[in-house]
Design a protein around this motif. Structure first.
Motif, PDB file in Angstrom:
ATOM      1  N   PRO A 236     -13.520   3.328  17.014  1.00  0.00           N
ATOM      2  CA  PRO A 236     -13.943   2.813  18.326  1.00  0.00           C
ATOM      3  C   PRO A 236     -13.963   1.296  18.412  1.00  0.00           C
ATOM      4  N   LYS A 237     -14.345   0.633  17.331  1.00  0.00           N
ATOM      5  CA  LYS A 237     -14.395  -0.833  17.340  1.00  0.00           C
ATOM      6  C   LYS A 237     -12.996  -1.432  17.374  1.00  0.00           C
ATOM      7  N   ILE A 238     -12.061  -0.830  16.651  1.00  0.00           N
ATOM      8  CA  ILE A 238     -10.690  -1.324  16.681  1.00  0.00           C
ATOM      9  C   ILE A 238     -10.085  -1.137  18.066  1.00  0.00           C
ATOM     10  N   VAL A 239     -10.298   0.016  18.670  1.00  0.00           N
ATOM     11  CA  VAL A 239      -9.727   0.290  19.988  1.00  0.00           C
ATOM     12  C   VAL A 239     -10.288  -0.660  21.033  1.00  0.00           C
ATOM     13  N   ALA A 240     -11.610  -0.796  21.086  1.00  0.00           N
ATOM     14  CA  ALA A 240     -12.219  -1.657  22.101  1.00  0.00           C
ATOM     15  C   ALA A 240     -11.802  -3.108  21.924  1.00  0.00           C
ATOM     16  N   HIS A 241     -11.869  -3.596  20.692  1.00  0.00           N
ATOM     17  CA  HIS A 241     -11.481  -4.987  20.434  1.00  0.00           C
ATOM     18  C   HIS A 241      -9.993  -5.184  20.693  1.00  0.00           C
ATOM     19  N   GLY A 242      -9.173  -4.219  20.279  1.00  0.00           N
ATOM     20  CA  GLY A 242      -7.737  -4.347  20.477  1.00  0.00           C
ATOM     21  C   GLY A 242      -7.352  -4.397  21.939  1.00  0.00           C
ATOM     22  N   LEU A 243      -7.956  -3.548  22.765  1.00  0.00           N
ATOM     23  CA  LEU A 243      -7.687  -3.584  24.206  1.00  0.00           C
ATOM     24  C   LEU A 243      -8.173  -4.902  24.807  1.00  0.00           C
ATOM     25  N   TRP A 244      -9.277  -5.398  24.313  1.00  0.00           N
ATOM     26  CA  TRP A 244      -9.790  -6.687  24.781  1.00  0.00           C
ATOM     27  C   TRP A 244      -8.811  -7.814  24.459  1.00  0.00           C
ATOM     28  N   GLU A 245      -8.225  -7.785  23.264  1.00  0.00           N
ATOM     29  CA  GLU A 245      -7.239  -8.802  22.903  1.00  0.00           C
ATOM     30  C   GLU A 245      -6.014  -8.721  23.809  1.00  0.00           C
ATOM     31  N   LEU A 246      -5.559  -7.526  24.117  1.00  0.00           N
ATOM     32  CA  LEU A 246      -4.436  -7.405  25.043  1.00  0.00           C
ATOM     33  C   LEU A 246      -4.807  -7.977  26.408  1.00  0.00           C
ATOM     34  N   LEU A 247      -6.029  -7.709  26.848  1.00  0.00           N
ATOM     35  CA  LEU A 247      -6.482  -8.238  28.132  1.00  0.00           C
ATOM     36  C   LEU A 247      -6.496  -9.766  28.131  1.00  0.00           C
ATOM     37  N   ARG A 248      -6.842 -10.354  27.003  1.00  0.00           N
ATOM     38  CA  ARG A 248      -6.873 -11.815  26.895  1.00  0.00           C
ATOM     39  C   ARG A 248      -5.476 -12.414  26.944  1.00  0.00           C
ATOM     40  N   HIS A 249      -4.472 -11.603  26.693  1.00  0.00           N
ATOM     41  CA  HIS A 249      -3.081 -12.075  26.651  1.00  0.00           C
ATOM     42  C   HIS A 249      -2.271 -11.234  27.637  1.00  0.00           C
ATOM     43  N   PRO A 250      -2.297 -11.586  28.919  1.00  0.00           N
ATOM     44  CA  PRO A 250      -1.646 -10.756  29.937  1.00  0.00           C
ATOM     45  C   PRO A 250      -0.170 -10.480  29.663  1.00  0.00           C
ATOM     46  N   GLY A 251       0.533 -11.439  29.117  1.00  0.00           N
ATOM     47  CA  GLY A 251       1.935 -11.208  28.797  1.00  0.00           C
ATOM     48  C   GLY A 251       2.106 -10.122  27.751  1.00  0.00           C
ATOM     49  N   GLN A 252       1.230 -10.133  26.745  1.00  0.00           N
ATOM     50  CA  GLN A 252       1.297  -9.095  25.722  1.00  0.00           C
ATOM     51  C   GLN A 252       0.928  -7.735  26.303  1.00  0.00           C
ATOM     52  N   PRO A 265       2.259   2.075  19.092  1.00  0.00           N
ATOM     53  CA  PRO A 265       2.169   2.143  17.624  1.00  0.00           C
ATOM     54  C   PRO A 265       2.390   0.789  16.944  1.00  0.00           C
ATOM     55  N   VAL A 266       3.201  -0.081  17.544  1.00  0.00           N
ATOM     56  CA  VAL A 266       3.394  -1.424  16.982  1.00  0.00           C
ATOM     57  C   VAL A 266       2.128  -2.255  17.191  1.00  0.00           C
ATOM     58  N   ALA A 267       1.594  -2.239  18.416  1.00  0.00           N
ATOM     59  CA  ALA A 267       0.368  -2.985  18.710  1.00  0.00           C
ATOM     60  C   ALA A 267      -0.808  -2.464  17.889  1.00  0.00           C
ATOM     61  N   ARG A 268      -0.818  -1.182  17.630  1.00  0.00           N
ATOM     62  CA  ARG A 268      -1.889  -0.584  16.820  1.00  0.00           C
ATOM     63  C   ARG A 268      -2.012  -1.263  15.462  1.00  0.00           C
ATOM     64  N   HIS A 323      -0.891 -11.112  17.953  1.00  0.00           N
ATOM     65  CA  HIS A 323       0.457 -10.893  18.457  1.00  0.00           C
ATOM     66  C   HIS A 323       0.751  -9.394  18.384  1.00  0.00           C
ATOM     67  N   TRP A 324       0.895  -8.768  19.544  1.00  0.00           N
ATOM     68  CA  TRP A 324       1.010  -7.311  19.566  1.00  0.00           C
ATOM     69  C   TRP A 324       2.208  -6.811  18.757  1.00  0.00           C
ATOM     70  N   ASP A 325       3.279  -7.598  18.693  1.00  0.00           N
ATOM     71  CA  ASP A 325       4.496  -7.137  18.028  1.00  0.00           C
ATOM     72  C   ASP A 325       4.687  -7.764  16.650  1.00  0.00           C
ATOM     73  N   ARG A 326       3.611  -8.237  16.052  1.00  0.00           N
ATOM     74  CA  ARG A 326       3.692  -8.734  14.672  1.00  0.00           C
ATOM     75  C   ARG A 326       4.103  -7.565  13.760  1.00  0.00           C
ATOM     76  N   ARG A 327       5.040  -7.802  12.898  1.00  0.00           N
ATOM     77  CA  ARG A 327       5.471  -6.770  11.940  1.00  0.00           C
ATOM     78  C   ARG A 327       4.914  -7.129  10.566  1.00  0.00           C
ATOM     79  N   SER A 328       3.797  -6.546  10.240  1.00  0.00           N
ATOM     80  CA  SER A 328       3.103  -6.872   8.982  1.00  0.00           C
ATOM     81  C   SER A 328       3.563  -5.922   7.888  1.00  0.00           C
ATOM     82  N   ALA A 329       4.142  -6.492   6.857  1.00  0.00           N
ATOM     83  CA  ALA A 329       4.603  -5.654   5.749  1.00  0.00           C
ATOM     84  C   ALA A 329       3.434  -5.054   4.985  1.00  0.00           C
ATOM     85  N   ARG A 330       2.299  -5.771   4.959  1.00  0.00           N
ATOM     86  CA  ARG A 330       1.153  -5.303   4.174  1.00  0.00           C
ATOM     87  C   ARG A 330      -0.132  -5.531   4.985  1.00  0.00           C
ATOM     88  N   ILE A 331      -1.017  -4.543   4.947  1.00  0.00           N
ATOM     89  CA  ILE A 331      -2.322  -4.630   5.603  1.00  0.00           C
ATOM     90  C   ILE A 331      -3.364  -4.088   4.639  1.00  0.00           C
TER      91      ILE A 331
END
Length: 394
Positions: A236-252, A265-268, A323-331
């Motif tokens: 729940p914390k990841i979803v709420a914060h993640g949607l908030w970040e998208l809201l902060r970046h209208p283009g994203q 799935p990429v933004a996730r 950055h919603w489309d960041r491609r992170s090789a490692r997390i």
């Protein structure tokens, strides 16, 4: 913990192995160091004092290796080294394998839309608790054999268990009786043969320790805590914060909306890197280990600062930016190695569905930032409260 990010930067840049004399513990802050350390599975780093030891545990200093806890009364299995840890983990892991977790997609989608049906007409509600929180807690209830109607109570109980005053430590043991009030009766019923088969409970009841003994009802219930807590709190914390970040970046936000099936799935993955609330986990050394010229001795501890690793510019370009489309090789948000998160496949599925269904049905929303809150915790840095106002709903 009010805002650890500036401290993490100083640690990474100046003190990658930082000694805390009060706790006889070293903090590791760089991504590569944590990535390498968590992959070591030769008995150098063991969880015998717990992966989230309380302040009272850390206050004890040792002159040598710390043995595993006694088998009875058995603590949570994450306190043991191989192979006992893996053996008990297998009792609870069946429903969380990738193929099995995927079968829950339709159920999660129905739960998400049921919540949206109830919430959107209200116009205002809490994105963390009322949306993702109830969906995640409902799934946990179904997995452990609780009525789904208890989801709000389970969510409240788990949230309360992670709170702590500064300097006091997590003290999960103080909340454990509340957790076990839900879990112990499940074991009791299944041991008596009541109710339908329940894989997690039944496997724990049948399990035998190396000395041939079984788990008591309470001991078996304790082994379910990873599912009960981890499955309820993080998503729940990841979803709420993640949607908030998208809201902060209208283009994203617009880019993700352009093709939800392909882009969520990429933004996730960026949401997981950027928004995951867990900040650290601990290990106790059983063998000497040297890092950056510092030798850590048996009986001393390390804490791996996962939250710092997620902001390490040695691993990521501009890691402080979303950055919603960041491609992170490692997390590292779900850990690594032996203690890699049990529910990672289900968590990723839940995040994907919760974000997708929200963006399908909510054309406009805003966050009341002044009312959003991160309550005190020595373990996590997550948005427990994200109040939202929604526009016209589908």
């Amino acid at each position: 913990m009010a805002n650890p990010l500036p401290y993490y930067r100083v640690l990474r840049d100046q003190h990658p192995v930082y000694y805390l004399p009060k706790w006889d513990t070293y903090a590791l802050s760089r991504f590569a160091d944590i990535w390498d350390v968590l992959a070591i599975n030769d008995g150098t780093f063991v969880p015998s004092e717990g992966t989230l030891p309380a302040a009272t545990v850390l206050a004890r200093h040792h002159d040598g290796p710390v043995p595993d806890p006694p088998l009875h009364p058995m603590p949570f299995h994450a306190n043991f080294d191989s192979p006992l840890y893996e053996d008990v983990r297998r009792c609870t892991s069946g429903q969380f394998r990738a193929r099995t977790a995927a079968t829950f997609a339709d159920r999660i989608r129905r739960l998400a839309n049921d919540r949206l049906d109830a919430l959107l007409p209200l116009g205002s509600f809490d994105l963390t608790q009322d949306y993702g929180g109830i969906v995640a807690a409902s799934m946990v209830c179904e997995l452990v054999g609780l009525p789904v109607e208890l989801a709000p109570d389970v969510l409240a109980t788990v949230n309360a268990g992670s709170l702590a005053e500064p300097g006091s430590g997590v003290e999960v043991a103080n909340a454990r009786p509340g957790y076990l009030e839900y879990l112990t009766p499940i074991i009791e019923r299944r041991r008596a043969g009541a109710g339908p088969p329940l894989a997690i409970a039944d496997n724990l009841i049948d399990y035998r320790l190396p000395d041939g003994s079984g788990l008591t009802d309470t001991e078996a219930a304790v082994q379910m805590l990873g599912v009960f807590i981890g499955g309820t709190e993080t998503v729940p914390k990841i979803v709420a914060h993640g949607l908030w970040e998208l809201l902060r970046h209208p283009g994203q936000l617009a880019a993700v909306r352009a093709d939800l099936d392909a882009n969520v799935p990429v933004a996730r993955e960026e949401m997981i890197r950027y928004c995951a609330p867990a900040q650290w986990f601990a290990r106790t050394l059983r063998k000497p280990f040297t890092l950056h010229g510092t030798t850590i001795n048996p009986g001393q501890r390390i804490i791996t600062l996962l939250g710092s690793a997620a902001r390490d510019d040695r691993e990521y370009v501009n890691p402080g930016d979303f950055h919603w489309d960041r491609r992170s090789a490692r997390i590292l948000s779900f850990g690594r190695g032996t203690h890699f998160c049990l529910g990672v496949h289900l968590a990723r599925l839940e995040i994907t569905i919760l974000v997708t269904e929200w963006l399908k049905r909510v054309p406009e929303f805003s966050v009341r930032e002044e009312a959003a809150s991160r309550p005190p915790s020595s373990f996590q840095w997550g948005w427990n409260t994200v109040p939202v106002d929604v526009g016209v709903a589908a």
